[in-house]
Design an enzyme around this catalytic site. Sequence first.
Site, mmCIF file in Angstrom:
data_model
loop_
_atom_site.group_PDB
_atom_site.id
_atom_site.type_symbol
_atom_site.label_atom_id
_atom_site.label_comp_id
_atom_site.label_asym_id
_atom_site.label_seq_id
_atom_site.Cartn_x
_atom_site.Cartn_y
_atom_site.Cartn_z
ATOM 1 N N LYS A 143 -69.483 -14.781 -13.703
ATOM 2 C CA LYS A 143 -70.650 -13.998 -13.273
ATOM 3 C C LYS A 143 -70.879 -12.834 -14.245
ATOM 4 C CE LYS A 143 -72.512 -11.327 -9.473
ATOM 5 N NZ LYS A 143 -72.397 -10.863 -8.098
ATOM 6 N N GLU A 165 -59.275 -12.905 -18.266
ATOM 7 C CA GLU A 165 -58.677 -14.247 -18.323
ATOM 8 C C GLU A 165 -59.662 -15.253 -18.930
ATOM 9 O OE1 GLU A 165 -58.798 -12.212 -15.755
ATOM 10 O OE2 GLU A 165 -56.979 -12.295 -14.534
ATOM 11 N N GLY A 202 -69.430 -13.556 -6.262
ATOM 12 C CA GLY A 202 -68.569 -14.511 -6.971
ATOM 13 C C GLY A 202 -68.004 -15.586 -6.053
ATOM 14 N N ARG A 203 -67.513 -15.184 -4.885
ATOM 15 C CA ARG A 203 -66.883 -16.167 -3.985
ATOM 16 C C ARG A 203 -67.908 -16.971 -3.214
ATOM 17 N NH1 ARG A 203 -65.805 -11.069 -3.073
ATOM 18 N NH2 ARG A 203 -66.403 -10.006 -1.152
ATOM 19 N N GLU A 220 -60.862 -11.770 0.302
ATOM 20 C CA GLU A 220 -61.610 -10.859 -0.568
ATOM 21 C C GLU A 220 -62.792 -10.258 0.205
ATOM 22 O OE1 GLU A 220 -63.482 -12.114 -4.406
ATOM 23 O OE2 GLU A 220 -61.671 -11.373 -5.355
ATOM 24 N N HIS A 223 -43.608 -31.111 7.020
ATOM 25 C CA HIS A 223 -42.246 -31.241 6.493
ATOM 26 C C HIS A 223 -41.834 -30.003 5.718
ATOM 27 C CE1 HIS A 223 -42.023 -35.464 7.696
ATOM 28 N NE2 HIS A 223 -43.324 -35.438 7.462
ATOM 29 N N LYS A 256 -56.556 -4.250 -12.382
ATOM 30 C CA LYS A 256 -57.166 -4.604 -13.679
ATOM 31 C C LYS A 256 -57.110 -3.398 -14.621
ATOM 32 C CE LYS A 256 -60.808 -7.666 -11.838
ATOM 33 N NZ LYS A 256 -62.248 -7.842 -11.696
#
Length: 528
Positions: free
Chosen positions: A208, A214, A270-271, A356, A387, A498
């Site tokens: 965005k 990253e 963003g999400r 978030e 399990h 950040k």
Amino acid sequence: MTHNFDPSTTQAWKTLQSLAANSADQSISDLFEQDPQRQPKYTLQWQELLLDFSKNRISDEVLTALFDLAKESPLANHIESMFNGERINTTEDRAVLHTALRDPATALQVDSEDLAPKIVNALAKMALVSRQIRNDEWRGSTGKTITDIINIGIGGSDLGPKMICGALAEYAHPALNFHFISNVDGAEILTTLRDLNPETTLVIVSSKTFTTQETLLNTATTLNWFEQTLGLKNAQNSRHFIALTASPENAMRFGIPEDQIIEFWDWVGGRYSLWSSIGLSIAIAVGFDRFQQLLDGANAMDKHFRNAPMEQNLPVILGLIGIWYSNFLDAQSHAVIPYCERLGLLPSYLQQLDMESNGKSVNLAGERIHYNTGPIIWGQTGTNGQHAFFQLLHQGTRLVPMDLIAVVNDPLSNPQHHRILLGNMLAQSAALMSGQQDDNTAEHKVYEGNRPSNVLLMDQLSPYNLGALIALYEHKVFVQGSIWNINCFDQWGVELGKKMANELLGGDGVDGFDPSTEALFKYIEGKS
Ligand code: F6P
């Protein structure tokens, strides 16, 4: 949009508190015995989705008080504010209009600009590009067919497309391989590139902001790879890069050709962005028509959320059940267990969506709040989870409400496997509720039971149903955030880490950090 609201001052909140105080001995099994109509009464069918919420520690009085809480809260007002494009993301002064992406026909305006043409143009570009790639009309710089697509992005620019591409594997293009690179850990991108041929690789940079550390580093590493292998100086004039972003100027500065950028806008969080151009890898994988069906399913859920009465409103019901456990029965987490391997990434996706959005402790008026907000979301597929961590769910000391999600008909499976898969889900949900105890049972074999679960069934894992399912969870989160009176659409909590990473990696190094961080930094430096 109302800013001054404290849910804990409402009459309904007080009623719920006293119901919770008296609910210690209330068993779900007893509630079923007392009311033969409980199952149908506590089940809601909407199109091809069915929610059975009868196995919860919820009586009629609790449910009534929860609906009263919703009605006393600004929820109805917040819903209209969101759909109408008001700037409900107050700390960033932005509208929140992922719903418009699924319904461009609504004549909304932001900053006096019509949204419809922007959305329609971006969709048309996605349709064109995805068709060209799928039909072998978009080729690499040496004229070879594209076989591998790398989506570089993180958070919402990764999880949505990755989760949906996995979920819709049934419809995937047979000759295209997808790779999702998010982590700055070089091992991820370098091992991926090691096995790929640059001539047949297309990179989609999804960001965005186009400033995310990253994503930019992984993109730079990939650019180097193209330069070293094919001699491409940068992305300029190369058919190997596409950018999906709300900051086209940043993408162009990185060398991505303007006509290979598909834009979205700051009013898409963003999400919440898989519905925007960020969904390009989905459209390439399953075809644009199916991407459109995903949007249509989400749009149908939007209409249900906006128009259905609260008592028949799926997102409202899921949201209120969560509030009962978080605020009145003190549950700290909520598990999501898809009994469908293709929905394996759904828990991770919902982690970002929910945590978030609702991991906040300040209300819309900017005041610190004193009641619980978003729970810890976690989970993985059944039967695998059975399990691994179901021991704690059955016999541990913590209350963990959960959603068990399954697909009734799965053409990729066969009747034998699928019957066992769904039988396991039903057995777990029943066992968690009924437990097992009699006077002669050794303590370690006692299952106390009374552990709640929702069961959510989809007739089939179609793009339309999946779109509706994701929108259902988006709105569930919004229901809760509205009642908690928090801003679901900012994420300031990610900024400090950040900033400190930049400081630590920048000029001053670890100076000024705490002794532990300083020692660890020096230890790593000394060893590397
Ligand atoms: O740091 C969190 C976050 O901002 C998420 O909200 C977002 O989805 C992710 O980073 C990626 O951001 P971008 O799409 O701008 O690269």
